[in-house]
Write an enzyme that holds these catalytic residues in place. Sequence first.
Site, PDB file in Angstrom:
ATOM      1  N   ASN A 153      66.851  46.283 -14.002  1.00  0.00           N
ATOM      2  CA  ASN A 153      66.512  47.145 -15.585  1.00  0.00           C
ATOM      3  C   ASN A 153      66.408  49.109 -15.019  1.00  0.00           C
ATOM      4  O   ASN A 153      66.729  49.451 -16.499  1.00  0.00           O
ATOM      5  CB  ASN A 153      65.795  46.468 -16.340  1.00  0.00           C
ATOM      6  CG  ASN A 153      64.175  46.911 -15.390  1.00  0.00           C
ATOM      7  OD1 ASN A 153      64.204  46.660 -14.409  1.00  0.00           O
ATOM      8  ND2 ASN A 153      63.463  47.231 -15.947  1.00  0.00           N
ATOM      9  N   CYS A 326      57.421  49.578 -18.146  1.00  0.00           N
ATOM     10  CA  CYS A 326      55.983  48.711 -17.611  1.00  0.00           C
ATOM     11  C   CYS A 326      55.475  49.260 -16.926  1.00  0.00           C
ATOM     12  O   CYS A 326      54.211  49.077 -16.669  1.00  0.00           O
ATOM     13  CB  CYS A 326      56.779  47.493 -16.678  1.00  0.00           C
ATOM     14  SG  CYS A 326      57.697  46.551 -18.166  1.00  0.00           S
TER      15      CYS A 326
HETATM   16  N1  PMP Z   1      61.603  41.304 -15.711  1.00  0.00           N
HETATM   17  C1  PMP Z   1      62.624  42.367 -15.872  1.00  0.00           C
HETATM   18  C2  PMP Z   1      63.753  42.258 -15.261  1.00  0.00           C
HETATM   19  C3  PMP Z   1      63.120  42.798 -16.652  1.00  0.00           C
HETATM   20  O1  PMP Z   1      63.431  44.519 -17.011  1.00  0.00           O
HETATM   21  C4  PMP Z   1      61.394  42.651 -17.726  1.00  0.00           C
HETATM   22  C5  PMP Z   1      60.670  44.082 -18.986  1.00  0.00           C
HETATM   23  N2  PMP Z   1      61.036  45.528 -18.593  1.00  0.00           N
HETATM   24  C6  PMP Z   1      60.255  42.316 -17.083  1.00  0.00           C
HETATM   25  C7  PMP Z   1      60.957  41.009 -15.555  1.00  0.00           C
HETATM   26  C8  PMP Z   1      59.067  41.565 -18.533  1.00  0.00           C
HETATM   27  O2  PMP Z   1      59.761  41.267 -19.327  1.00  0.00           O
HETATM   28  P1  PMP Z   1      58.036  40.877 -20.361  1.00  0.00           P
HETATM   29  O3  PMP Z   1      57.874  42.365 -20.158  1.00  0.00           O
HETATM   30  O4  PMP Z   1      58.844  40.366 -22.102  1.00  0.00           O
HETATM   31  O5  PMP Z   1      57.735  39.749 -19.865  1.00  0.00           O
END
Ligand code: PMP
Length: 384
Positions: A153, A326
Amino acid sequence: MEERIYLDHAAAMPVNPGVARFCRQFPGGFAGNPSTIYQEGLAAQATVAAAREKVAALIGARDPASIVFTSGATESNNIAIRGTALRNRKMGERVVTSAIEHISVLNPAKDLQKNGFTFTEVPVDHFGVIDLDTLTAVVTPETVVTSVHYANNEIGTIEPIREVAEIVHDRGGFLHVDATDAAGRIPIDVERDGIDLATLSSNQLGGPDGVGALYIRPGVRVQPVIVGGGQERGLRPGTENVFGIACMGEAARIAKEEMPGESERLRGIRDRLIAGITGIEEAYLTGHPAERLPHHASFRFSRIEGESIQLAMNMLGIAIATGSACTSRTLEASHVLLGIGLAHDEAHGSMVATLGRENSPDEVPRVVSAARETVKRLRAITPL
Ligand code: PMP
């Protein structure tokens, strides 16, 4: 005032208008609980079943029962890694991931060390592609779960999942793939790709937040991470989020339908953005130049710092990221950028654009000139 330009779809995506139309059919949500057997309950059950089929179809899963609905990608990653490792620990007590996984993969893997597991991170090259030779060396017959994301990401790089699957399956272990950012953007087929478990997030498909899914290949045994009732085969106990699940199903259906055209359109905008931004002095593309997500453009600028770029771009009407949302509230350099071999100061000058359906090619010149102005201004005042 000029309209704002939103370029952080990896952090949050507006709900797809087609999904919103579908969801509006149920203004009061759903009356029935899918665990009950009167008419309202059966209707809710049917709604969840229809959504399961749509999600299964997006990733080529033959059996809709292989889809378990969760609260999002983080929960799916936790169930996949902890649940599979703990349930199958007789095979061995080893877990392997790439070094640039999302923290919701790395942290459950690290946490398993408290249960006696060994956890190994496999390095990636300077494009972010997993080192298959190291993978071959560290995945042993005792490795229960190997987790490698479909695409990253922060840098957009797409991993060679089929090759990874071959290596993992040669040793008899299970492959979990976090497909959060790739699903709905590039074609994923769990059969063709050899995926045993796959994480999906509703929001990244154009659906609402707070719902996700985990694909579990039939025959793979997984133990619940939280315990309670028998919903979602006991793997995700608690009353189902029927409304969210229904909307995620529709998002998966629409994403599958729109993907070929929309990905092509976004690839065009992405490439113009990359050409424009890399024209700025000491600006570099991060991630793979070709094997990257069609909506993803990521950069680094020397001698400036990502948070300042983000704030300055915000003042110029542009919402753009400096890394993963995150981890954006920490001041640590991104493990992804360090993982691709950048030095700490290089890793701090990062800017990430993730495109979506409201973006148009007409926005590119404004974004490029805002970035140019920002970089010039920040470099003029930098102590670096
Ligand atoms: N895995 C990946 C590769 C992500 O990009 C993300 C969110 N940026 C997540 C997990 C976590 O997603 P969520 O916050 O919706 O649980």
